[in-house]
Design a protein around this motif. Structure first.
Motif, short mmCIF file in Angstrom:
data_model
loop_
_atom_site.label_atom_id
_atom_site.label_comp_id
_atom_site.label_asym_id
_atom_site.label_seq_id
_atom_site.Cartn_x
_atom_site.Cartn_y
_atom_site.Cartn_z
N SER A 1 0.83 -1.22 0.00
CA SER A 1 0.00 0.00 0.00
C SER A 1 0.85 1.25 0.00
O SER A 1 0.48 2.28 -0.58
CB SER A 1 -0.93 0.02 1.22
OG SER A 1 -1.87 -1.03 1.12
N GLN B 1 -7.20 0.57 -0.82
CA GLN B 1 -7.46 -0.58 0.03
C GLN B 1 -8.55 -0.23 1.05
O GLN B 1 -9.43 -1.02 1.33
CB GLN B 1 -6.18 -1.01 0.77
CG GLN B 1 -6.38 -2.24 1.64
CD GLN B 1 -5.06 -2.74 2.27
OE1 GLN B 1 -4.00 -2.13 2.12
NE2 GLN B 1 -5.14 -3.85 2.96
N ASP C 1 -5.58 -1.87 -5.09
CA ASP C 1 -4.98 -2.32 -3.83
C ASP C 1 -5.97 -3.17 -3.05
O ASP C 1 -6.88 -2.64 -2.39
CB ASP C 1 -4.52 -1.10 -3.02
CG ASP C 1 -3.65 -1.50 -1.82
OD1 ASP C 1 -3.46 -2.72 -1.60
OD2 ASP C 1 -3.18 -0.59 -1.11
N GLU C 2 -5.79 -4.46 -3.11
CA GLU C 2 -6.66 -5.42 -2.40
C GLU C 2 -8.13 -5.14 -2.63
O GLU C 2 -8.93 -5.14 -1.70
CB GLU C 2 -6.35 -5.43 -0.90
CG GLU C 2 -4.97 -6.00 -0.63
CD GLU C 2 -4.80 -6.40 0.84
OE1 GLU C 2 -5.78 -6.79 1.47
OE2 GLU C 2 -3.65 -6.30 1.32
MG MG Z 1 -1.98 -2.76 2.09
#
Ligand code: MG
Ligand code: ATP
Lengths: 251, 422
Positions: free
Chosen positions: A41, A85, A170-171
């Motif tokens: 991240s 995220q 991100d995720e």
């Molecule tokens: Mg992360």
């Protein structure tokens, strides 16, 4: 598309990225995996221009331009998109007005006039359908009271509206149920062209079953310690990070 | 606390007396008491507890050394009219029937203060006590020819009233607008009080309004303060809310070098309700000071306050909210919240909730917060391609929106949003 060379970044004097090298070309999908806290991240935030992080070394070129020299909004206008995220809730700012402002600022940057109201609405409808986002969410405040999955869908909806050249997810898969995962992945695959590229950060193979990467990288302790094809993800899924950790513990 | 007396009051009295008209409608004893109060207590300095952050004495000394009272006349107010409202006009404290709309609305009675019948006269200074505050005293001693506005029993005013108060002079002047607004039982009205100043001169507006909301009546009141950088004002609202009645006020401070608001509400009848909302967005060296008092005198009443401030440059914002729950006022619900955003390092915000509770079965709460623009929200917007400048505007609009949305008259809301650049 993007070329990252020896990127070092710290926060509050603590070095988190310790020399990242990564080259992503148009038309490619790169997956970045790696244990919690390894810096995934942080890398996304640094690329998007978050001011908390200080770049101490290295360079990033984005479509031939110096990315690190640009303000965060200019990076977005140049075609970079980060699906967060943890998307931020912004009470009092309507999702739809916010998107309209974003779109129009980008258009102005490209020398175009503001989008027509009816074209905008048509676009919203089309993209909502693509990610199967409930129309009601568009009129609410940005992410406010959205469920975890709704927030992630909303990120992809925004991505679809802004049509970036390079999107970093991100995720995006975490917090999505199985159906939602498929919807989001389908959305991404539909938007994929030869001209754009994706960096997909994930912990799980199940996303990569749907969004098939050309390259997989393992980020560990602020460095990319291993790169390979899509089979690397399968290998990780089976063995975990133990081997990687053991091998690079001393670094 | 003992207030230190200065000679500022005397200087003002000397400066404005020769040009002041005779204030025939203020009862003799009130007039005497007002003059005595000014003589004894003077204009408050920062030694006075209630004026700690708002040293009006010093401001008057610095900015109004040379009061000439050269007031200007106004020939038209068309540019300030708001759509779908009825306009009433007060120029330098004097009600102007000529400039006001000549529309007859059922149940609405407007009279000049010097033209009241015995009944109306009794209301003058009936709830604003000249011996409670220097500015009430000053207004009582030199009141302009204000108006008395009455909404008749059971009448529901369908069109909002837009009262424009204009201060305009050459050089320096002090004006004292004054009014009485009375809503008789079961009546309803929306009244927008809009203060503006123009011309080259500096004006000190010492505004006083006595508002009486009788049984089961509902008064929605908006105060829009926009006197620009040459405007200095102290604005006192003295409100009495009777049984089952409701008073709602939203005060938006758009400009003014000094704006001090004393908003005092007495919940005098059971089951009455009052809401005070405020928004101030300050810059340069402005000082905006909101002082509120919710005086719960009887049981079963509810009050709610929400004040929001955005402070920039070297300006100062103040919110001081006093909630007074008297011994008999059981089952009181009183809430208060003050939220602020500081945009600069040199800006100052002072907030102080003051709860004095003498009843035991009450629900009271207060909260205050001061912060900066939310950085993660800012980054989120920037990351979508929205520049810092627009993101700032979007986030401030969202913050202020909670108060602006209380304005239920479209033309007022639009005016405010436009003035704030939203
Ligand atoms: Mg992360
Ligand atoms: N603003 C910050 N202040 C202090 N430490 C930070 C900050 N941002 C990140 N870190 C630290 O940097 C390291 C990397 O964090 P990062 O969020 O990039 O990890 P990640 O790889 O995304 O992990 P995850 O898989 O859990 O999301 C962590 O140890 C984290 O605590």
């Amino acid at each position: 598309m993007i070329s990252i060379k020896n990127l070092h970044a710290s926060v509050d004097g603590k070095e988190i990225l310790k020399g990242i090298n990564l080259e992503v070309k148009a038309g490619e999908i790169h997956a970045i995996m790696g244990p919690n806290g390894s810096g995934k991240s942080t890398l996304s935030s640094v690329l998007a221009g978050k001011e908390d992080y200080e770049v101490t070394e290295g360079e990033v070129t984005f479509n031939g331009k110096d990315l690190l020299d640009m303000d965060p909004d200019v990076r977005a206008k140049e075609g970079l998109f980060l699906a967060f995220q943890y998307p931020v809730e912004i009470p009092g700012v309507s999702n739809i007005n916010f998107l309209k402002t974003a779109l129009n600022e980008k258009r102005a940057y490209e020398g175009k006039g503001p989008v027509e109201a009816k074209d905008f609405l048509a676009l919203v409808k089309e993209k909502q359908k693509l990610v199967e986002l409930d129309g009601k969410l568009a009129n609410r405040s940005v992410n406010e009271g959205f469920s975890g999955g709704e927030k992630k869908r909303n990120e992809i909806f925004q991505m679809a509206m802004l049509e970036p050249k390079l999107a970093i997810l991100d995720e995006t898969d975490s917090g999505l149920d199985i159906d939602a995962l498929r919807v989001v992945a389908n959305g991404v695959n539909t938007l994929k062209t030869k001209e754009n590229a994706y960096i997909v950060i994930t912990h799980y193979q199940r996303l990569l079953d749907h969004i098939v990467p050309d390259f997989v990288h393992i980020l560990y302790n602020g460095k990319i310690v291993k790169s390979g094809g899509k089979e690397l993800a399968l290998e990780l899924e089976a063995k975990g990070y133990d081997e990687v950790k053991k091998q690079f513990e001393t670094i | 606390m003992i207030a230190e007396k200065t000679n500022t009051a005397q200087q003002i009295i000397d400066a404005i007396s020769p040009k002041a008209g005779k204030v025939g409608f203020i009862p003799d004893n009130v007039l005497t008491n007002a003059m005595l109060y000014l003589e004894n207590k003077g204009i408050p300095t920062n030694k006075h507890e209630d004026y700690k952050y708002c040293n009006v004495d010093a401001i008057l000394k610095k900015e109004f050394k040379n009061i000439k009272q050269e007031l200007k006349t106004i020939s038209s107010v068309n540019e300030f009219k708001l759509e779908d409202t009825v306009t009433l006009v007060v120029v330098n404290g004097n009600y102007s029937a000529e400039l006001s709309d000549k529309i007859v609305l059922k149940g609405l009675h407007i009279n000049s203060l010097n033209n009241l019948d015995a009944e109306g006269k009794k209301q003058i200074a009936s709830i604003a006590d000249a011996e409670s505050d220097a500015f009430i005293a000053l207004n009582s001693a030199f009141s302009g020819q204000g108006f008395h506005l009455k909404i008749e029993k059971n009448a529901q005013l369908q069109i909002p009233l837009h009262v424009i108060y204009i201060s305009s002079c050459e050089g320096e002047a002090l004006v004292n607008p004054r009014n009485i607004i009375e809503l008789e039982a079961n009546s309803e009205a929306t009244i927008i009080e809009h203060q503006i100043a123009f011309g080259t001169g500096k004006t000190f507006t010492n505004f006083l309004s006595e508002k009486i909301v009788k049984e089961n009546a509902k008064l929605t009141s908006y105060s829009i303060q926009d006197e620009k950088e040459n405007g200095f004002s102290v604005n006192t609202n003295q409100v009495k809310v009777e049984r089952y009645a409701k008073y709602d006020n939203t005060t938006i401070t758009l400009s003014g070098q000094l704006v001090r608001n004393n908003h005092n509400v007495v919940l005098a009848g059971e089951n009455s309700e009052a809401h005070l909302n405020g928004l101030f967005m300050t810059g340069n060296t402005q000082l905006v000071d909101n002082h509120t008092l919710m005086d719960h005198q009887v049981p079963n009443c509810e009050s709610n306050e929400l004040y929001k401030g955005v402070i920039n440059d070297k300006s100062t914002g103040v919110f001081n909210g006093k909630i007074f729950v008297r011994k008999d006022a059981q089952k009181t619900n009183a809430y208060q919240s003050s939220k602020n955003i500081l945009l600069s390092d040199d800006g100052t915000i002072n907030t102080k909730p003051q709860l004095e509770i003498y009843a035991d079965d009450v629900k009271c709460s207060h909260g205050t917060s001061t912060g900066k623009i939310d950085e993660s929200a800012m980054f989120y917007l920037n990351a979508r391609g929205i520049s810092k400048e627009s993101a700032n505007r979007i986030l401030l609009n969202a913050f202020a929106g909670e108060v602006i949305n209380k304005l239920e008259v479209d033309s007022v809301k639009e005016y405010v949003e436009k003035r704030l650049g939203f």
